[in-house]
Scaffold this motif. Structure first.
Motif, PDB file in Angstrom:
ATOM      1  N   LEU A   1      61.951  50.501  51.230  1.00  0.00           N
ATOM      2  CA  LEU A   1      60.604  50.623  51.789  1.00  0.00           C
ATOM      3  C   LEU A   1      60.136  52.079  51.746  1.00  0.00           C
ATOM      4  O   LEU A   1      59.151  52.436  52.377  1.00  0.00           O
ATOM      5  CB  LEU A   1      60.586  50.085  53.233  1.00  0.00           C
ATOM      6  CG  LEU A   1      60.928  48.600  53.378  1.00  0.00           C
ATOM      7  CD1 LEU A   1      61.109  48.228  54.846  1.00  0.00           C
ATOM      8  CD2 LEU A   1      59.855  47.736  52.742  1.00  0.00           C
ATOM      9  N   ALA A   2      60.840  52.906  50.977  1.00  0.00           N
ATOM     10  CA  ALA A   2      60.544  54.337  50.917  1.00  0.00           C
ATOM     11  C   ALA A   2      59.116  54.625  50.463  1.00  0.00           C
ATOM     12  O   ALA A   2      58.462  55.523  50.996  1.00  0.00           O
ATOM     13  CB  ALA A   2      61.535  55.043  50.000  1.00  0.00           C
ATOM     14  N   ASP A   3      58.619  53.876  49.520  1.00  0.00           N
ATOM     15  CA  ASP A   3      57.257  54.106  49.029  1.00  0.00           C
ATOM     16  C   ASP A   3      56.196  53.699  50.038  1.00  0.00           C
ATOM     17  O   ASP A   3      55.019  53.963  49.840  1.00  0.00           O
ATOM     18  CB  ASP A   3      57.018  53.330  47.725  1.00  0.00           C
ATOM     19  CG  ASP A   3      57.808  53.898  46.560  1.00  0.00           C
ATOM     20  OD1 ASP A   3      58.252  55.070  46.642  1.00  0.00           O
ATOM     21  OD2 ASP A   3      57.986  53.173  45.569  1.00  0.00           O
ATOM     22  N   PHE A   4      56.614  53.068  51.124  1.00  0.00           N
ATOM     23  CA  PHE A   4      55.662  52.551  52.108  1.00  0.00           C
ATOM     24  C   PHE A   4      55.844  53.181  53.487  1.00  0.00           C
ATOM     25  O   PHE A   4      55.361  52.669  54.487  1.00  0.00           O
ATOM     26  CB  PHE A   4      55.773  51.022  52.175  1.00  0.00           C
ATOM     27  CG  PHE A   4      55.719  50.407  50.816  1.00  0.00           C
ATOM     28  CD1 PHE A   4      54.525  50.374  50.102  1.00  0.00           C
ATOM     29  CD2 PHE A   4      56.859  49.921  50.207  1.00  0.00           C
ATOM     30  CE1 PHE A   4      54.474  49.855  48.819  1.00  0.00           C
ATOM     31  CE2 PHE A   4      56.817  49.391  48.931  1.00  0.00           C
ATOM     32  CZ  PHE A   4      55.623  49.359  48.237  1.00  0.00           C
ATOM     33  N   GLY A   5      56.587  54.289  53.539  1.00  0.00           N
ATOM     34  CA  GLY A   5      56.679  55.070  54.759  1.00  0.00           C
ATOM     35  C   GLY A   5      57.907  54.862  55.616  1.00  0.00           C
ATOM     36  O   GLY A   5      57.956  55.330  56.747  1.00  0.00           O
ATOM     37  N   SER A   6      58.923  54.184  55.100  1.00  0.00           N
ATOM     38  CA  SER A   6      60.140  53.974  55.881  1.00  0.00           C
ATOM     39  C   SER A   6      61.351  54.418  55.078  1.00  0.00           C
ATOM     40  O   SER A   6      61.457  54.119  53.893  1.00  0.00           O
ATOM     41  CB  SER A   6      60.299  52.496  56.256  1.00  0.00           C
ATOM     42  OG  SER A   6      61.516  52.296  56.947  1.00  0.00           O
ATOM     43  N   ALA A   7      62.253  55.097  55.731  1.00  0.00           N
ATOM     44  CA  ALA A   7      63.491  55.504  55.075  1.00  0.00           C
ATOM     45  C   ALA A   7      64.518  54.373  55.081  1.00  0.00           C
ATOM     46  O   ALA A   7      65.570  54.497  54.474  1.00  0.00           O
ATOM     47  CB  ALA A   7      64.075  56.722  55.780  1.00  0.00           C
TER      48      ALA A   7
END
Length: 95
Positions: free
Chosen positions: A12-18
């Motif tokens: 989900l890195a591209d959507f604001g979550s690590a």
């Protein structure tokens, strides 16, 4: 535990979550794995797929309200079972 999330989760890195998102089935397995290792969940975020993006459902999360680890585990599993878990739903589990 981290290998489980890496192999079964989606980035989900591209959507604001690590974190990595898990299906309901994998999230339940992960919560049980936490329990087996002496940890317990403190929060679960619900992510929903919208087109080509994932968006957090800010009204759909779960956070521990009981400090008893066994109750936290059972509450988390109940929550995961109750949330509409289509292919377009993913969960992140904090512990």
């Amino acid at each position: 535990m981290f290998e489980f999330v890496s192999s079964h989760g989606i980035s989900l890195a591209d959507f604001g979550s690590a974190q990595r998102g898990l299906s309901a089935e994998h999230a339940i397995s992960f919560v049980r794995m936490l329990q087996a290792h002496g940890f317990f969940p403190v929060g679960i975020e619900v992510w929903r797929r919208q087109g080509n993006a994932w968006r957090i459902d800010s009204t759909g999360g779960w956070f521990v309200d009981e400090l008893d680890p066994e109750e936290a585990v059972s509450d988390a599993i109940i929550f995961l079972g109750e949330v509409y878990a289509a292919e377009s739903t993913s969960f992140t589990v904090q512990f």
